[in-house]
Design a protein around this motif. Structure first.
Motif, PDB file in Angstrom:
ATOM      1  N   ILE A 170       0.800  -1.618  -0.026  1.00 23.62           N
ATOM      2  CA  ILE A 170       0.395   0.054   0.408  1.00 23.62           C
ATOM      3  C   ILE A 170       0.832   1.399  -0.274  1.00 23.62           C
ATOM      4  CG2 ILE A 170      -1.150   1.284   1.414  1.00 23.62           C
ATOM      5  CD1 ILE A 170      -3.040  -0.920  -0.076  1.00 23.62           C
ATOM      6  N   ARG A 171       2.052   1.151   0.905  1.00 26.42           N
ATOM      7  CA  ARG A 171       2.763   1.964   1.020  1.00 26.42           C
ATOM      8  C   ARG A 171       3.485   2.871  -0.497  1.00 26.42           C
ATOM      9  NH1 ARG A 171       5.836   0.466   4.517  1.00 26.42           N
ATOM     10  NH2 ARG A 171       4.637   0.605   6.039  1.00 26.42           N
ATOM     11  N   ALA A 172       3.857   1.441  -0.825  1.00 20.54           N
ATOM     12  CA  ALA A 172       4.800   1.812  -2.291  1.00 20.54           C
ATOM     13  C   ALA A 172       3.640   2.032  -2.989  1.00 20.54           C
ATOM     14  CB  ALA A 172       5.125   0.327  -2.679  1.00 20.54           C
ATOM     15  N   SER A 173       2.315   1.899  -3.562  1.00 19.98           N
ATOM     16  CA  SER A 173       1.548   1.933  -4.495  1.00 19.98           C
ATOM     17  C   SER A 173       0.381   2.586  -4.259  1.00 19.98           C
ATOM     18  CB  SER A 173       1.377  -0.057  -5.667  1.00 19.98           C
ATOM     19  OG  SER A 173       2.873  -0.271  -5.427  1.00 19.98           O
ATOM     20  N   TRP A 174      -0.102   2.614  -3.790  1.00 26.79           N
ATOM     21  CA  TRP A 174      -1.316   3.284  -2.901  1.00 26.79           C
ATOM     22  C   TRP A 174      -1.277   4.179  -2.565  1.00 26.79           C
ATOM     23  CZ3 TRP A 174      -5.917   1.495  -5.447  1.00 26.79           C
ATOM     24  CH2 TRP A 174      -5.645  -0.097  -6.717  1.00 26.79           C
ATOM     25  N   PRO A 175      -0.659   5.375  -2.502  1.00 30.34           N
ATOM     26  CA  PRO A 175      -0.445   6.527  -2.178  1.00 30.34           C
ATOM     27  C   PRO A 175      -2.165   7.280  -1.121  1.00 30.34           C
ATOM     28  CG  PRO A 175      -0.370   7.335  -3.544  1.00 30.34           C
ATOM     29  CD  PRO A 175      -0.327   6.184  -3.760  1.00 30.34           C
ATOM     30  N   GLU A 176      -3.107   7.052  -1.952  1.00 30.95           N
ATOM     31  CA  GLU A 176      -4.314   7.550  -1.606  1.00 30.95           C
ATOM     32  C   GLU A 176      -4.725   6.955   0.111  1.00 30.95           C
ATOM     33  OE1 GLU A 176      -5.850   5.017  -3.864  1.00 30.95           O
ATOM     34  OE2 GLU A 176      -4.050   6.107  -4.013  1.00 30.95           O
ATOM     35  N   ALA A 177      -4.154   5.963   0.137  1.00 27.13           N
ATOM     36  CA  ALA A 177      -4.612   4.663   1.414  1.00 27.13           C
ATOM     37  C   ALA A 177      -3.553   4.504   2.250  1.00 27.13           C
ATOM     38  CB  ALA A 177      -4.984   3.008   0.727  1.00 27.13           C
ATOM     39  N   HIS A 178      -2.318   4.851   1.830  1.00 20.30           N
ATOM     40  CA  HIS A 178      -1.431   4.596   2.819  1.00 20.30           C
ATOM     41  C   HIS A 178      -1.264   5.634   4.424  1.00 20.30           C
ATOM     42  CE1 HIS A 178       2.185   4.777   5.380  1.00 20.30           C
ATOM     43  NE2 HIS A 178       2.794   5.587   4.861  1.00 20.30           N
ATOM     44  N   CYS A 179      -1.791   4.634   5.094  1.00 24.43           N
ATOM     45  CA  CYS A 179      -1.282   4.998   6.921  1.00 24.43           C
ATOM     46  C   CYS A 179      -0.197   5.629   8.099  1.00 24.43           C
ATOM     47  CB  CYS A 179      -2.409   4.261   7.532  1.00 24.43           C
ATOM     48  SG  CYS A 179      -2.676   4.740   9.394  1.00 24.43           S
ATOM     49  N   PRO A 180      -0.080   6.780   7.699  1.00 21.25           N
ATOM     50  CA  PRO A 180       1.695   7.360   8.109  1.00 21.25           C
ATOM     51  C   PRO A 180       1.822   6.481   9.428  1.00 21.25           C
ATOM     52  CG  PRO A 180       0.884   8.878   7.063  1.00 21.25           C
ATOM     53  CD  PRO A 180      -0.810   7.994   6.992  1.00 21.25           C
ATOM     54  N   ALA A 181       0.607   6.271  10.143  1.00 24.49           N
ATOM     55  CA  ALA A 181       0.199   6.078  12.076  1.00 24.49           C
ATOM     56  C   ALA A 181       0.605   4.714  12.409  1.00 24.49           C
ATOM     57  CB  ALA A 181      -0.651   6.710  12.675  1.00 24.49           C
ATOM     58  N   LEU A 182       0.553   3.872  10.737  1.00 24.18           N
ATOM     59  CA  LEU A 182       0.653   2.402  11.210  1.00 24.18           C
ATOM     60  C   LEU A 182       2.326   1.888  11.594  1.00 24.18           C
ATOM     61  CD1 LEU A 182      -0.728   0.127   8.219  1.00 24.18           C
ATOM     62  CD2 LEU A 182      -1.033   0.121  10.451  1.00 24.18           C
ATOM     63  N   PRO A 183       1.920   1.062  12.557  1.00 18.80           N
ATOM     64  CA  PRO A 183       3.946   0.871  12.994  1.00 18.80           C
ATOM     65  C   PRO A 183       4.596   0.566  11.159  1.00 18.80           C
ATOM     66  CG  PRO A 183       2.158  -0.470  13.882  1.00 18.80           C
ATOM     67  CD  PRO A 183       1.660   0.381  13.232  1.00 18.80           C
ATOM     68  N   ARG A 184       5.834   1.183  11.715  1.00 19.21           N
ATOM     69  CA  ARG A 184       6.989   0.733  10.535  1.00 19.21           C
ATOM     70  C   ARG A 184       7.571   0.136  10.828  1.00 19.21           C
ATOM     71  NH1 ARG A 184       7.599   5.232   6.108  1.00 19.21           N
ATOM     72  NH2 ARG A 184       8.234   3.380   5.599  1.00 19.21           N
ATOM     73  N   GLY A 185       8.700  -0.892  10.257  1.00 20.21           N
ATOM     74  CA  GLY A 185       9.729  -1.701  10.771  1.00 20.21           C
ATOM     75  C   GLY A 185       9.079  -2.652  11.176  1.00 20.21           C
ATOM     76  N   GLU A 186       7.976  -3.357  11.643  1.00 20.19           N
ATOM     77  CA  GLU A 186       7.700  -4.695  12.945  1.00 20.19           C
ATOM     78  C   GLU A 186       6.861  -5.265  12.213  1.00 20.19           C
ATOM     79  OE1 GLU A 186       5.424  -3.128  15.984  1.00 20.19           O
ATOM     80  OE2 GLU A 186       7.422  -1.587  15.357  1.00 20.19           O
ATOM     81  N   ASP A 187       6.183  -6.259  12.432  1.00 19.59           N
ATOM     82  CA  ASP A 187       5.212  -6.986  11.546  1.00 19.59           C
ATOM     83  C   ASP A 187       3.540  -6.260  12.207  1.00 19.59           C
ATOM     84  OD1 ASP A 187       6.967  -9.124  11.131  1.00 19.59           O
ATOM     85  OD2 ASP A 187       6.111 -10.561  12.331  1.00 19.59           O
ATOM     86  N   VAL A 188       2.738  -6.224  10.988  1.00 22.99           N
ATOM     87  CA  VAL A 188       1.163  -5.294  11.390  1.00 22.99           C
ATOM     88  C   VAL A 188      -0.146  -6.810  11.244  1.00 22.99           C
ATOM     89  CG1 VAL A 188      -0.492  -3.167  10.651  1.00 22.99           C
ATOM     90  CG2 VAL A 188       2.631  -3.216   9.975  1.00 22.99           C
ATOM     91  N   ALA A 189      -0.782  -6.473  12.055  1.00 21.15           N
ATOM     92  CA  ALA A 189      -1.386  -7.949  12.193  1.00 21.15           C
ATOM     93  C   ALA A 189      -2.055  -7.466  10.664  1.00 21.15           C
ATOM     94  CB  ALA A 189      -2.290  -8.194  13.027  1.00 21.15           C
ATOM     95  N   TYR A 190      -2.328  -8.942   9.869  1.00 22.75           N
ATOM     96  CA  TYR A 190      -2.982  -8.013   7.922  1.00 22.75           C
ATOM     97  C   TYR A 190      -4.399  -7.098   8.552  1.00 22.75           C
ATOM     98  CZ  TYR A 190      -4.719  -8.903   4.033  1.00 22.75           C
ATOM     99  OH  TYR A 190      -5.977  -9.120   2.687  1.00 22.75           O
ATOM    100  N   PRO A 191      -5.427  -7.395   9.602  1.00 20.60           N
ATOM    101  CA  PRO A 191      -6.559  -7.447   9.833  1.00 20.60           C
ATOM    102  C   PRO A 191      -6.504  -5.934  10.056  1.00 20.60           C
ATOM    103  CG  PRO A 191      -6.798  -8.881  11.380  1.00 20.60           C
ATOM    104  CD  PRO A 191      -5.560  -8.665  10.648  1.00 20.60           C
ATOM    105  N   VAL A 192      -5.541  -5.927  10.976  1.00 18.37           N
ATOM    106  CA  VAL A 192      -4.757  -3.657  11.508  1.00 18.37           C
ATOM    107  C   VAL A 192      -4.668  -3.380   9.846  1.00 18.37           C
ATOM    108  CG1 VAL A 192      -3.685  -2.084  12.545  1.00 18.37           C
ATOM    109  CG2 VAL A 192      -4.675  -4.526  13.389  1.00 18.37           C
ATOM    110  N   ALA A 193      -3.301  -3.616   8.904  1.00 14.95           N
ATOM    111  CA  ALA A 193      -3.313  -2.893   7.983  1.00 14.95           C
ATOM    112  C   ALA A 193      -3.818  -2.920   6.977  1.00 14.95           C
ATOM    113  CB  ALA A 193      -2.328  -4.169   6.953  1.00 14.95           C
TER     114      ALA A 193
END
Length: 226
Positions: free
Chosen positions: A111-134
């Motif tokens: 999403i971050r690389a290809s869908w900028p309108e859907a990218h949520c900067p508040a999501l944790p980066r550099g670690e696992d993110v649970a799929y339903p949360v992402a």
């Protein structure tokens, strides 16, 4: 300039087998269930997946995705990190933790690389993110309808696991489509339920599925990572 198109058509792309999350590598314990003879034909595949939607991990994931959808637009990194920690902690086995964390991180990266309108900067980066949360954070950030997003998420679970069942052998492609069609009402029901849910509605009770996921960790020969 107009704002981002909130069309749910984005959901078709995000939940497509072509979206690079690696979901094809996971069976969510279904491989173990097939190996033990618990799932052996179209009826048992439908019953197994229906239980996930009504009582199991799919129900829980829909509630988590709805909460992420609500929290993402505010951009509160602490709130999303807390939700992500909860979602990862709810995984009942090592492989389930690997599955949700790995696919969620890949989803967020795509999403971050290809869908900028859907990218949520508040999501944790550099670690696992649970799929339903992402997924929920992306849908909320993009302004996609909550219920439609949750219905699509539920049907995506069915599609992934039907594909796994076809590759494992108990059903063919035609039966796979029959199972998917039969579970469409359950996906709609789950979407409606989760859209009105809160974290107080979390909870799962699909014990055979959870036990199958645990047993898969010691399965001698396997096709899938979970």
């Amino acid at each position: 300039m107009t704002g981002p198109d909130p069309s749910p058509l984005q959901l078709f792309a995000w939940l497509s087998p072509a979206f690079p999350v690696g979901a094809f590598a996971y069976s969510h314990g279904l491989e173990s269930a097939v190996d033990e003879g618990l799932v052996q034909d179209a009826a048992s595949v439908e019953a197994w997946l229906g239980d996930l939607l009504r009582h199991g991990s799919a129900r829980q994931d829909a509630v988590l995705a709805a909460e992420a959808w609500r929290r993402a637009p505010a951009g509160d990194a602490g709130a999303l990190a807390e939700l992500n920690d909860l979602a990862l902690a709810l995984a009942p086995s090592r492989e389930r933790r690997l599955e949700t964390g790995g696919t969620g991180r890949a989803f967020a990266d795509a999403i971050r690389a290809s869908w900028p309108e859907a990218h949520c900067p508040a999501l944790p980066r550099g670690e696992d993110v649970a799929y339903p949360v992402a997924f929920g954070a992306a849908a909320g950030t993009a302004g996609l309808p909550l219920r439609a997003s949750l219905e699509a998420l539920a049907l995506g679970v069915v599609g992934n696991l039907v594909s796994a069942a076809v590759r494992l052998g108990p059903i063919g492609q035609t039966d796979g489509q029959r199972v998917t069609a039969a579970l469409l009402p359950e996906a709609r029901r789950l979407g409606a339920f989760a859209a009105a849910s809160t974290l107080d509605d979390l909870g799962a009770c699909a014990l055979r599925s959870d036990v199958a996921a645990l047993r898969h960790e010691t399965l001698y020969s396997r096709l899938f990572r979970s």
